[in-house]
Scaffold this motif. Structure first.
Motif, PDB file in Angstrom:
ATOM      1  N   GLU A 194     -38.781  -1.041  23.920  1.00 40.91           N
ATOM      2  CA  GLU A 194     -37.972  -1.274  25.121  1.00 40.91           C
ATOM      3  C   GLU A 194     -38.638  -0.779  26.405  1.00 40.91           C
ATOM      4  OE1 GLU A 194     -35.879  -3.241  24.408  1.00 40.91           O
ATOM      5  OE2 GLU A 194     -34.343  -2.658  22.974  1.00 40.91           O
ATOM      6  N   TYR A 232     -43.992  -6.189  17.837  1.00 47.14           N
ATOM      7  CA  TYR A 232     -43.874  -5.428  16.588  1.00 47.14           C
ATOM      8  C   TYR A 232     -45.269  -5.109  16.019  1.00 47.14           C
ATOM      9  CZ  TYR A 232     -38.793  -6.275  16.238  1.00 47.14           C
ATOM     10  OH  TYR A 232     -37.435  -6.296  16.456  1.00 47.14           O
ATOM     11  N   ARG A 286     -31.357   0.732  17.204  1.00 51.01           N
ATOM     12  CA  ARG A 286     -30.357   0.070  18.057  1.00 51.01           C
ATOM     13  C   ARG A 286     -28.946   0.302  17.531  1.00 51.01           C
ATOM     14  NH1 ARG A 286     -33.991  -5.245  18.978  1.00 51.01           N
ATOM     15  NH2 ARG A 286     -35.026  -4.559  20.872  1.00 51.01           N
ATOM     16  N   HIS A 298     -29.146  -8.558   8.643  1.00 44.87           N
ATOM     17  CA  HIS A 298     -28.802  -7.680   9.758  1.00 44.87           C
ATOM     18  C   HIS A 298     -30.060  -7.172  10.455  1.00 44.87           C
ATOM     19  CE1 HIS A 298     -24.361  -6.664   9.587  1.00 44.87           C
ATOM     20  NE2 HIS A 298     -24.547  -7.738   8.849  1.00 44.87           N
ATOM     21  N   THR A 299     -31.075  -6.797   9.651  1.00 45.96           N
ATOM     22  CA  THR A 299     -32.339  -6.338  10.233  1.00 45.96           C
ATOM     23  C   THR A 299     -32.981  -7.451  11.048  1.00 45.96           C
ATOM     24  OG1 THR A 299     -32.627  -4.960   8.303  1.00 45.96           O
ATOM     25  CG2 THR A 299     -34.553  -5.274   9.679  1.00 45.96           C
ATOM     26  N   ASP A 300     -32.801  -8.679  10.560  1.00 42.92           N
ATOM     27  CA  ASP A 300     -33.379  -9.825  11.272  1.00 42.92           C
ATOM     28  C   ASP A 300     -32.713 -10.064  12.627  1.00 42.92           C
ATOM     29  OD1 ASP A 300     -35.184 -10.255   9.320  1.00 42.92           O
ATOM     30  OD2 ASP A 300     -34.204 -11.990   8.424  1.00 42.92           O
ATOM     31  N   SER A 360     -32.172  -7.915  14.980  1.00 38.84           N
ATOM     32  CA  SER A 360     -33.006  -7.282  16.017  1.00 38.84           C
ATOM     33  C   SER A 360     -34.275  -8.077  16.254  1.00 38.84           C
ATOM     34  CB  SER A 360     -33.375  -5.849  15.599  1.00 38.84           C
ATOM     35  OG  SER A 360     -32.395  -4.954  16.053  1.00 38.84           O
ATOM     36  N   ALA A 361     -34.856  -8.555  15.143  1.00 37.64           N
ATOM     37  CA  ALA A 361     -36.082  -9.348  15.276  1.00 37.64           C
ATOM     38  C   ALA A 361     -35.801 -10.631  16.056  1.00 37.64           C
ATOM     39  CB  ALA A 361     -36.640  -9.665  13.896  1.00 37.64           C
ATOM     40  N   VAL A 399     -33.457 -10.944  18.405  1.00 40.55           N
ATOM     41  CA  VAL A 399     -33.317 -10.517  19.807  1.00 40.55           C
ATOM     42  C   VAL A 399     -34.695 -10.357  20.445  1.00 40.55           C
ATOM     43  CG1 VAL A 399     -32.617  -8.571  21.279  1.00 40.55           C
ATOM     44  CG2 VAL A 399     -31.077  -9.393  19.494  1.00 40.55           C
ATOM     45  N   ASP A 400     -35.636  -9.824  19.667  1.00 34.94           N
ATOM     46  CA  ASP A 400     -36.986  -9.568  20.205  1.00 34.94           C
ATOM     47  C   ASP A 400     -37.912 -10.778  20.078  1.00 34.94           C
ATOM     48  OD1 ASP A 400     -36.356  -6.952  20.865  1.00 34.94           O
ATOM     49  OD2 ASP A 400     -36.790  -6.242  18.844  1.00 34.94           O
ATOM     50  N   GLU A 422     -21.948  -8.683  15.761  1.00 30.74           N
ATOM     51  CA  GLU A 422     -23.034  -7.735  15.441  1.00 30.74           C
ATOM     52  C   GLU A 422     -24.290  -8.086  16.241  1.00 30.74           C
ATOM     53  OE1 GLU A 422     -24.655  -4.445  13.647  1.00 30.74           O
ATOM     54  OE2 GLU A 422     -22.563  -5.118  13.709  1.00 30.74           O
ATOM     55  N   ARG A 431     -23.805  -7.194  19.863  1.00 31.47           N
ATOM     56  CA  ARG A 431     -23.873  -5.735  20.050  1.00 31.47           C
ATOM     57  C   ARG A 431     -25.336  -5.271  20.130  1.00 31.47           C
ATOM     58  NH1 ARG A 431     -22.965  -1.718  15.738  1.00 31.47           N
ATOM     59  NH2 ARG A 431     -22.115   0.189  16.645  1.00 31.47           N
ATOM     60  N   ILE A 432     -26.147  -5.783  19.212  1.00 26.19           N
ATOM     61  CA  ILE A 432     -27.571  -5.396  19.175  1.00 26.19           C
ATOM     62  C   ILE A 432     -28.266  -5.859  20.462  1.00 26.19           C
ATOM     63  CG2 ILE A 432     -29.776  -5.892  18.003  1.00 26.19           C
ATOM     64  CD1 ILE A 432     -27.957  -3.928  16.508  1.00 26.19           C
ATOM     65  N   ALA A 455     -26.869  -6.373  23.342  1.00 26.98           N
ATOM     66  CA  ALA A 455     -26.360  -5.598  24.478  1.00 26.98           C
ATOM     67  C   ALA A 455     -27.046  -4.224  24.563  1.00 26.98           C
ATOM     68  CB  ALA A 455     -24.849  -5.420  24.334  1.00 26.98           C
ATOM     69  N   VAL A 456     -27.283  -3.619  23.407  1.00 28.38           N
ATOM     70  CA  VAL A 456     -27.967  -2.308  23.418  1.00 28.38           C
ATOM     71  C   VAL A 456     -29.364  -2.450  24.002  1.00 28.38           C
ATOM     72  CG1 VAL A 456     -28.960  -0.515  21.956  1.00 28.38           C
ATOM     73  CG2 VAL A 456     -26.677  -1.333  21.505  1.00 28.38           C
ATOM     74  N   SER A 457     -30.065  -3.477  23.546  1.00 26.71           N
ATOM     75  CA  SER A 457     -31.420  -3.705  24.053  1.00 26.71           C
ATOM     76  C   SER A 457     -31.385  -3.913  25.567  1.00 26.71           C
ATOM     77  CB  SER A 457     -32.024  -4.924  23.363  1.00 26.71           C
ATOM     78  OG  SER A 457     -33.254  -5.242  23.950  1.00 26.71           O
ATOM     79  N   ILE A 491     -29.060  -2.895  27.741  1.00 25.39           N
ATOM     80  CA  ILE A 491     -28.649  -1.708  28.519  1.00 25.39           C
ATOM     81  C   ILE A 491     -29.812  -0.712  28.634  1.00 25.39           C
ATOM     82  CG2 ILE A 491     -27.672  -0.194  26.718  1.00 25.39           C
ATOM     83  CD1 ILE A 491     -25.329   0.274  28.568  1.00 25.39           C
ATOM     84  N   VAL A 492     -30.609  -0.617  27.573  1.00 23.99           N
ATOM     85  CA  VAL A 492     -31.770   0.292  27.632  1.00 23.99           C
ATOM     86  C   VAL A 492     -32.759  -0.220  28.672  1.00 23.99           C
ATOM     87  CG1 VAL A 492     -33.746   1.185  26.355  1.00 23.99           C
ATOM     88  CG2 VAL A 492     -31.500   1.112  25.270  1.00 23.99           C
TER      89      VAL A 492
END
Lengths: 176, 216
Positions: free
Chosen positions: A132, A138, A160, B9-11, B13-14, B16-17, B41, B44-45, B47-49, B51-52
């Motif tokens: 971030e 990655y 996260r 679920h892990t995917d 984040s991937a 999002v990125d 879910e 949420r993930i 949004a966290v990314s 906000i950071v």
């Protein structure tokens, strides 16, 4: 046949390539520009002393990111201890007044986010900071930390999830 | 089922990125649209990314670059020409009196240790002691053929070995001539006829043991 490397040219190339991302990561951990410049300077002095051990520019970049990140976290930890001690002595917790304006709320949210990141376990904190704050892929994070890409993926997600829990508990407003 | 759930679920984040392969990303998006993977879910993930990233500090990187570069130029001025050595390659200069004192102290301790442990004086002096302690001592010694006699002489001088076994190679590469004879120095007063203290002791042949027993 091995050619002797021009260390000066190597240093310059690594500096040019690495400084922007290193500075961003360090700035966002340390929290102010002067300190970030100080830490970057220190990281490059250390790189000068160790550059002959680093085989290529990629390895040098990853090494610099590791060193800069660790220096910044050490600084941040020291600052956190000093701030806590100060607050204890003066009994002045940094809380916004009820009439605080948007700028103060913004600062408070920034502090809450940074505190939440600094409370993460080191394994999760390292990947989320490089992702971030440094905008690294990655693959680059994996090379910097010496772990697999799959591991990075899992750690980013866990970091996260934890941040989401912490920020929700702190009533931080999430953007839509 | 739970493994599949954790993986998807892990995917998130991937996704999002933008780190998922095209096919995986398409499948996961379809799963989100169909409601197989919870969309809240994913939101949420994301949004966290966000906000950071929103609350991270930004600065003028180019200006910082110029300042740090100039500072490094000053710090490393003159350092580029000088050869750099790793710490174990560096020479250390010490004042002569310190070196002399350290050498004297080391010498003193070395003498003290040798006096305290007489066994350390020489390896040869320790052989009888070892032989006395051990019932059987097996040693393999490789000796140049021309020095075999010297070795036997030395072993004889120890006067504490009862048996010396010499194992010869299976393939005979030499010829025995005459009868084997073990030489031992004569008893004091009878062998040393010259009566000179430093003279070599006279070796006298000993009787060879026979099958009936050890002869007197």
């Amino acid at each position: 046949m091995s050619m002797k490397r021009d260390e000066r040219a190597f240093f310059d190339a690594v500096y040019t390539d690495s400084f922007p991302v290193l500075f961003k990561v360090v700035l966002r951990i340390a929290g102010d520009e002067d300190t970030a410049e100080e830490i970057c300077h220190e990281a490059f002095i250390r790189f000068y002393k160790n550059s002959t051990r680093l085989p290529d520019a990629d390895q040098a970049r990853y090494w610099l990111l590791r060193v800069g990140k660790n220096l910044a976290f050490n600084y941040s930890k020291r600052q956190g201890r000093e701030r806590t001690a100060y607050q204890r002595v003066w009994n002045e917790p940094e809380r916004p007044q009820e009439t605080a304006d948007a700028a103060v709320l913004q600062d408070e949210t920034t502090r809450l986010v940074q505190d939440a990141i600094s409370r993460l376990p080191k394994t999760l904190r390292d990947v989320i900071v490089l992702k971030e704050y440094g905008d690294l892929s990655y693959g680059e994070i994996a090379s910097t930390l010496g772990i697999s890409v799959g591991n990075v993926k899992v750690r980013v997600h866990r970091a996260r999830e934890r941040l989401a829990r912490e920020l929700e508990e702190a009533d931080v407003h999430f953007p839509e | 089922m739970s493994i599949f759930r954790n993986r998807s679920h892990t995917d998130l984040s991937a996704l999002v990125d933008d780190e998922l392969g095209p096919r995986s990303a398409r499948d996961l998006r379809a799963s989100l649209d169909a409601g197989h993977t919870p969309r809240d879910e994913y939101d949420r993930i994301r949004a966290v990314s966000q906000i950071v990233r929103v609350h991270r500090m930004d600065a003028d990187v180019d200006a910082a670059d110029r300042r740090v570069r100039a500072r490094l130029e000053r710090s490393l001025a003159g350092a580029w020409g000088a050869p750099r050595r790793l710490w174990w390659e560096r020479t250390v200069s010490l004042p002569m009196p310190v070196v002399a004192t350290a050498a004297l102290v080391l010498l003193f301790f070395a003498v003290a240790v040798v006096d305290r442990f007489p066994g350390t004086r020489s390896a040869a002096a320790g052989v009888p002691q070892i032989a006395g302690n051990a019932e059987t001592l097996n040693l393999q010694v490789n000796v140049n053929a021309s020095q075999t006699e010297d070795l036997l002489r030395w072993l004889n001088d120890q006067n504490s070995l009862e048996t010396v076994t010499i194992r010869l190679p299976d393939s005979a590469q030499f010829q025995l001539r005459g009868e084997p004879v073990i030489m031992r120095p004569g008893l004091p007063g009878e062998a040393d006829a010259t009566d000179e203290g430093d003279a070599e002791p006279v070796l006298t042949p000993l009787p060879i043991p026979t099958e009936e027993g050890v002869p007197e």
